[in-house]
Design a protein around this motif. Structure first.
Motif, PDB file in Angstrom:
ATOM      1  N   GLY A  18       1.106   1.141  -0.783  1.00 26.18           N
ATOM      2  CA  GLY A  18       0.158  -0.707  -1.039  1.00 26.18           C
ATOM      3  C   GLY A  18       1.073  -1.765  -1.706  1.00 26.18           C
ATOM      4  N   GLU A  19       0.857  -3.202  -1.404  1.00 24.30           N
ATOM      5  CA  GLU A  19       1.220  -4.063  -2.256  1.00 24.30           C
ATOM      6  C   GLU A  19       0.013  -5.088  -2.728  1.00 24.30           C
ATOM      7  N   GLU A  21      -2.655  -6.366  -4.049  1.00 25.75           N
ATOM      8  CA  GLU A  21      -3.946  -6.311  -4.844  1.00 25.75           C
ATOM      9  C   GLU A  21      -4.889  -5.819  -3.283  1.00 25.75           C
ATOM     10  N   GLU A  22      -3.353  -5.393  -2.365  1.00 24.05           N
ATOM     11  CA  GLU A  22      -4.280  -4.452  -1.450  1.00 24.05           C
ATOM     12  C   GLU A  22      -3.535  -3.232  -1.488  1.00 24.05           C
ATOM     13  N   ARG A  23      -3.519  -2.991  -3.040  1.00 22.19           N
ATOM     14  CA  ARG A  23      -2.949  -0.974  -3.207  1.00 22.19           C
ATOM     15  C   ARG A  23      -4.456   0.174  -2.689  1.00 22.19           C
ATOM     16  N   GLU A  24      -4.184   1.129  -2.414  1.00 18.72           N
ATOM     17  CA  GLU A  24      -5.169   1.880  -2.602  1.00 18.72           C
ATOM     18  C   GLU A  24      -4.972   3.039  -3.187  1.00 18.72           C
ATOM     19  N   LEU A  25      -5.770   3.408  -4.455  1.00 21.37           N
ATOM     20  CA  LEU A  25      -5.524   4.753  -4.735  1.00 21.37           C
ATOM     21  C   LEU A  25      -5.497   5.908  -3.240  1.00 21.37           C
ATOM     22  N   MET A  26      -4.369   6.961  -3.912  1.00 20.14           N
ATOM     23  CA  MET A  26      -3.733   7.945  -2.589  1.00 20.14           C
ATOM     24  C   MET A  26      -3.507   9.620  -3.326  1.00 20.14           C
ATOM     25  N   GLU A  27      -3.444   9.589  -4.496  1.00 18.11           N
ATOM     26  CA  GLU A  27      -4.151  10.836  -5.219  1.00 18.11           C
ATOM     27  C   GLU A  27      -3.847  10.323  -6.690  1.00 18.11           C
ATOM     28  N   GLN A  28      -4.067  11.710  -7.824  1.00 20.36           N
ATOM     29  CA  GLN A  28      -4.399  11.205  -9.049  1.00 20.36           C
ATOM     30  C   GLN A  28      -4.428  13.160  -9.105  1.00 20.36           C
ATOM     31  N   LEU A 134       3.198   9.471   4.400  1.00 16.75           N
ATOM     32  CA  LEU A 134       3.097   8.091   3.486  1.00 16.75           C
ATOM     33  C   LEU A 134       4.634   7.874   4.101  1.00 16.75           C
ATOM     34  N   ALA A 135       5.280   7.956   4.930  1.00 20.73           N
ATOM     35  CA  ALA A 135       6.217   7.174   5.650  1.00 20.73           C
ATOM     36  C   ALA A 135       5.804   5.785   5.968  1.00 20.73           C
ATOM     37  N   GLY A 136       6.407   4.663   5.333  1.00 21.71           N
ATOM     38  CA  GLY A 136       6.506   3.671   5.262  1.00 21.71           C
ATOM     39  C   GLY A 136       5.446   3.095   4.053  1.00 21.71           C
ATOM     40  N   GLU A 137       5.635   3.939   3.212  1.00 20.85           N
ATOM     41  CA  GLU A 137       4.577   3.171   2.142  1.00 20.85           C
ATOM     42  C   GLU A 137       5.845   3.293   1.147  1.00 20.85           C
ATOM     43  N   THR A 138       5.232   1.925  -0.044  1.00 18.12           N
ATOM     44  CA  THR A 138       5.963   1.632  -1.740  1.00 18.12           C
ATOM     45  C   THR A 138       4.325   2.582  -2.416  1.00 18.12           C
TER      46      THR A 138
END
Length: 194
Positions: A18-19, A21-28, A134-138
Motif C-alpha cells: 500500500g501507500e 499511512e494506508e500500508r498494511e503488514l502482509m508478511e513477516q 500481490l498484483a497491483g501492489e507496491t
C-alpha cells in the motif's frame, strides 16, 4: 561474506503493501522463521535480488518494489468463469476444496500450472482470479540479512530437482494466501505463483 550467486541467504523482513499511512503488514520473516533461499537461482524476484545483492550478514535493508518490478498490475482479464463440473472428483464437488477465498492449483490448456483464487461459486459456474495475490501492489520491504554462506551441492541439487519453493511449486503457505504449511523457505519476494 557478501550476497552473490549461489550463496545460501537467510533474511528477516517485514513486508508492507500500500501507500502512505494506508500500508498494511502482509508478511513477516522472523529470526525463528527466516526467509531462506539460494541467491541467483530464479527462486526470488529479480528486482528483490538486485536490492540485496552485495549485502553481508548483519546489514539492514529497506526498499520498495513497484507492481512493474514485482507481480504486475491487476488484470481484470485474469478473472475467468469456469464450468463448475471441472471441479468434480468422482462426480462430486469437494466442498473442503472448493470454497470462496481458497487458492487452488490449476492447469491451462497448454499444461502450464497456475494458482487461482475462488471468487464466487454459482449453480453452473465458478469465478476464478488468476492474478497473483500481490498484483497491483507496491511492496515495501524492511529487514536484516541474518546469514550468508556458500550453498552446498546438495542444496543446489534439491532446488533444481523440485525441492524447496520455487516458481509454480505452490508450497508457499499462508504467507502468499495459500493454505499449505509454510516451511520458511519461501516468501512473497519469491517467484512463486502462490
Amino acid at each position: 561474506m557478501k550476497i552473490s550467486d549461489n550463496k545460501y541467504v537467510t533474511l528477516t523482513y517485514d513486508l508492507n503493501v500500500g501507500e502512505g499511512e494506508e500500508r498494511e503488514l502482509m508478511e513477516q520473516a522472523t529470526a525463528e522463521r527466516p526467509l531462506a533461499f539460494i541467491f541467483g537461482t530464479n527462486s526470488m524476484l529479480e528486482a528483490f535480488e538486485k536490492q540485496i545483492d552485495g549485502l553481508s550478514e548483519g546489514d539492514a535493508f529497506s526498499f520498495q518494489l513497484t507492481p512493474e518490478e514485482a507481480y504486475g498490475d491487476y488484470d481484470e482479464n485474469k478473472i475467468i468463469e469456469l464450468p463448475k463440473n471441472i471441479f468434480e472428483v468422482d462426480g462430486k464437488i469437494d466442498e473442503e476444496m472448493l470454497f470462496e477465498g481458497n487458492t487452488l492449483p490449476m492447469m491451462d490448456s497448454s499444461g502450464n500450472r497456475l494458482m487461482g483464487s475462488v471468487v464466487s461459486i454459482g449453480e453452473e459456474q465458478v469465478t476464478m482470479d488468476f492474478n497473483h495475490p500481490l498484483a497491483g501492489e507496491t511492496m515495501h520491504f524492511e529487514g536484516t540479512v541474518m546469514g550468508v554462506r556458500d550453498a552446498s551441492a546438495e542444496e543446489i541439487a534439491a532446488l533444481f530437482s523440485g525441492g524447496g519453493c520455487g516458481c509454480g511449486s505452490g508450497g508457499c503457505g499462508s504467507s502468499c494466501g495459500g493454505d499449505s504449511e509454510d516451511d520458511g523457505s519461501c516468501g512473497c519476494g519469491s517467484g512463486c505463483s502462490c
